[in-house]
Write an enzyme that holds these catalytic residues in place. Structure first.
Site, PDB file in Angstrom:
ATOM      1  N   GLY A  17       0.776  -1.235   0.000  1.00  0.00           N
ATOM      2  CA  GLY A  17       0.000   0.000   0.000  1.00  0.00           C
ATOM      3  C   GLY A  17       0.807   1.284   0.000  1.00  0.00           C
ATOM      4  N   GLU A  30       4.495   4.047   5.646  1.00  0.00           N
ATOM      5  CA  GLU A  30       3.236   3.293   5.668  1.00  0.00           C
ATOM      6  C   GLU A  30       2.151   4.030   4.883  1.00  0.00           C
ATOM      7  OE1 GLU A  30       1.601   0.774   6.123  1.00  0.00           O
ATOM      8  OE2 GLU A  30       1.975  -0.304   7.973  1.00  0.00           O
ATOM      9  N   ASP A  31       1.167   3.292   4.394  1.00  0.00           N
ATOM     10  CA  ASP A  31       0.032   3.924   3.719  1.00  0.00           C
ATOM     11  C   ASP A  31      -0.911   4.557   4.740  1.00  0.00           C
ATOM     12  OD1 ASP A  31      -0.793   1.453   4.738  1.00  0.00           O
ATOM     13  OD2 ASP A  31      -1.647   0.726   2.861  1.00  0.00           O
ATOM     14  N   ASP A  62      -4.179   2.443  11.170  1.00  0.00           N
ATOM     15  CA  ASP A  62      -5.586   2.249  11.544  1.00  0.00           C
ATOM     16  C   ASP A  62      -5.619   1.815  13.020  1.00  0.00           C
ATOM     17  OD1 ASP A  62      -8.326   1.688  11.342  1.00  0.00           O
ATOM     18  OD2 ASP A  62      -8.049  -0.194  10.281  1.00  0.00           O
ATOM     19  N   LYS A 101      -5.966   7.059  11.022  1.00  0.00           N
ATOM     20  CA  LYS A 101      -7.315   7.071  11.622  1.00  0.00           C
ATOM     21  C   LYS A 101      -7.125   7.039  13.132  1.00  0.00           C
ATOM     22  CE  LYS A 101      -9.162   3.956   8.041  1.00  0.00           C
ATOM     23  NZ  LYS A 101      -9.770   2.622   7.848  1.00  0.00           N
ATOM     24  N   PHE A 158     -13.561   3.201   5.904  1.00  0.00           N
ATOM     25  CA  PHE A 158     -12.728   2.487   4.930  1.00  0.00           C
ATOM     26  C   PHE A 158     -12.495   3.337   3.682  1.00  0.00           C
ATOM     27  CE2 PHE A 158     -11.794  -0.575   1.614  1.00  0.00           C
ATOM     28  CZ  PHE A 158     -10.788  -1.286   2.244  1.00  0.00           C
ATOM     29  N   VAL A 159     -11.239   3.432   3.259  1.00  0.00           N
ATOM     30  CA  VAL A 159     -10.884   4.240   2.072  1.00  0.00           C
ATOM     31  C   VAL A 159     -10.055   3.408   1.085  1.00  0.00           C
ATOM     32  CG1 VAL A 159     -10.975   6.514   3.182  1.00  0.00           C
ATOM     33  CG2 VAL A 159      -8.861   5.187   3.316  1.00  0.00           C
ATOM     34  N   ASP A 185      -6.167  -0.479  -1.023  1.00  0.00           N
ATOM     35  CA  ASP A 185      -7.005  -1.351  -1.848  1.00  0.00           C
ATOM     36  C   ASP A 185      -8.284  -1.790  -1.164  1.00  0.00           C
ATOM     37  OD1 ASP A 185      -5.536  -3.108   0.044  1.00  0.00           O
ATOM     38  OD2 ASP A 185      -6.515  -4.713  -1.079  1.00  0.00           O
ATOM     39  N   ARG A 201      -5.751   0.402  -5.945  1.00  0.00           N
ATOM     40  CA  ARG A 201      -4.460   0.961  -5.521  1.00  0.00           C
ATOM     41  C   ARG A 201      -3.950   2.022  -6.493  1.00  0.00           C
ATOM     42  NH1 ARG A 201      -2.389  -2.349  -1.408  1.00  0.00           N
ATOM     43  NH2 ARG A 201      -2.820  -4.579  -1.586  1.00  0.00           N
TER      44      ARG A 201
HETATM   45  P1  IMP Z   1      -3.491  -1.367  11.177  1.00  0.00           P
HETATM   46  O1  IMP Z   1      -4.909  -1.652  11.598  1.00  0.00           O
HETATM   47  O2  IMP Z   1      -3.020  -0.031  11.687  1.00  0.00           O
HETATM   48  O3  IMP Z   1      -2.591  -2.499  11.556  1.00  0.00           O
HETATM   49  O4  IMP Z   1      -3.500  -1.240   9.593  1.00  0.00           O
HETATM   50  C1  IMP Z   1      -2.991  -2.266   8.823  1.00  0.00           C
HETATM   51  C2  IMP Z   1      -3.178  -2.130   7.358  1.00  0.00           C
HETATM   52  O5  IMP Z   1      -4.559  -2.273   7.064  1.00  0.00           O
HETATM   53  C3  IMP Z   1      -2.761  -0.821   6.700  1.00  0.00           C
HETATM   54  O6  IMP Z   1      -1.389  -0.718   6.436  1.00  0.00           O
HETATM   55  C4  IMP Z   1      -3.553  -0.942   5.409  1.00  0.00           C
HETATM   56  O7  IMP Z   1      -2.865  -1.721   4.458  1.00  0.00           O
HETATM   57  C5  IMP Z   1      -4.828  -1.647   5.854  1.00  0.00           C
HETATM   58  N1  IMP Z   1      -5.902  -0.665   6.049  1.00  0.00           N
HETATM   59  C6  IMP Z   1      -6.301  -0.059   7.190  1.00  0.00           C
HETATM   60  N2  IMP Z   1      -7.317   0.795   6.950  1.00  0.00           N
HETATM   61  C7  IMP Z   1      -7.558   0.712   5.615  1.00  0.00           C
HETATM   62  C8  IMP Z   1      -8.492   1.366   4.729  1.00  0.00           C
HETATM   63  O8  IMP Z   1      -9.317   2.209   5.114  1.00  0.00           O
HETATM   64  N3  IMP Z   1      -8.427   1.011   3.410  1.00  0.00           N
HETATM   65  C9  IMP Z   1      -7.541   0.087   2.924  1.00  0.00           C
HETATM   66  N4  IMP Z   1      -6.646  -0.533   3.701  1.00  0.00           N
HETATM   67  C10 IMP Z   1      -6.667  -0.223   5.037  1.00  0.00           C
END
Ligand code: IMP
Length: 180
Positions: free
Chosen positions: A50, A104-105, A108, A136, A157-158, A164, A170
């Site tokens: 991402g 990082e993208d 969350d 977020k 969700f985005v 993706d 993407r």
């Molecule tokens: P985490 O919950 O912070 O561990 O996020 C892990 C991964 O989930 C991120 O690096 C993204 O690849 C994916 N992710 C989290 N939120 C979104 C979203 O809104 N859209 C798409 N991928 C997401």
């Protein structure tokens, strides 16, 4: 000009953040990195898949000598929510003594970034920081140190700009949000 509303597989999304706003945010992060790492040679550690578009844009605004490495992180779950279980692959990157910036993208729950910190810290980098184009903050399940944040968004969700839905979206230059 991209459509304001798009359909990816079974879901409808609407445009949420324009490419120009993303680009401004990337530029601001690069400026801070240029100042914070002056005299150093940071290593940008791009988290596949991402973060690829963000990393590609970010490093071209950075005017320091730098290195580029990749790592993969997969969190398992449904297509729109993460499970909390994170699988990492570091492809043999040497972290010791380096100034690492994780790219990082989106952050969350924070679980992926936390797993990355834990995994990299055991290799004794000189320093470790993280940059994400999106965050977020209201979704955090664990506290993580995100030094460079592009744009904070609500816990929805985005897709687009690397993010993706079921591996699609993407390549979109703008960011779209789930349209219920
Ligand atoms: P985490 O919950 O912070 O561990 O996020 C892990 C991964 O989930 C991120 O690096 C993204 O690849 C994916 N992710 C989290 N939120 C979104 C979203 O809104 N859209 C798409 N991928 C997401």
């Amino acid at each position: 000009m991209q459509e304001e509303k798009i359909i990816i597989k079974d879901k409808r999304f609407r445009k949420f953040i324009e490419k120009s706003e993303i680009d401004n945010a990337v530029h601001k992060i690069a400026k801070r990195i240029n100042a914070d790492y002056e005299g150093k040679t940071p290593t940008f550690l791009v988290v596949l898949k991402g973060a690829m578009p963000f990393a590609a844009d970010l490093i071209r605004y950075v005017n320091l000598p730098c290195e580029l490495e990749v790592m993969s992180a997969k969190s398992y779950g449904t297509n729109i929510s993460s499970s909390g279980e994170v699988k990492l692959a570091d492809f043999g990157v040497k972290f010791a003594g380096k100034d690492i910036i994780i790219v990082e993208d989106i952050v969350d729950t924070g679980l992926t970034l936390k797993a990355l910190y834990n995994n990299i810290n055991v290799h004794n980098p000189a320093s470790l920081a993280a940059a994400a184009i999106l965050s977020k903050p209201d979704s955090r399940e664990v506290e993580v140190d995100l030094k460079y944040t592009g744009i904070e968004i609500p816990p929805y969700f985005v897709v687009g700009y690397g993010l993706d839905y079921a591996e699609y979206g993407r390549n979109l230059p703008d960011i779209y949000i789930l349209d219920n």
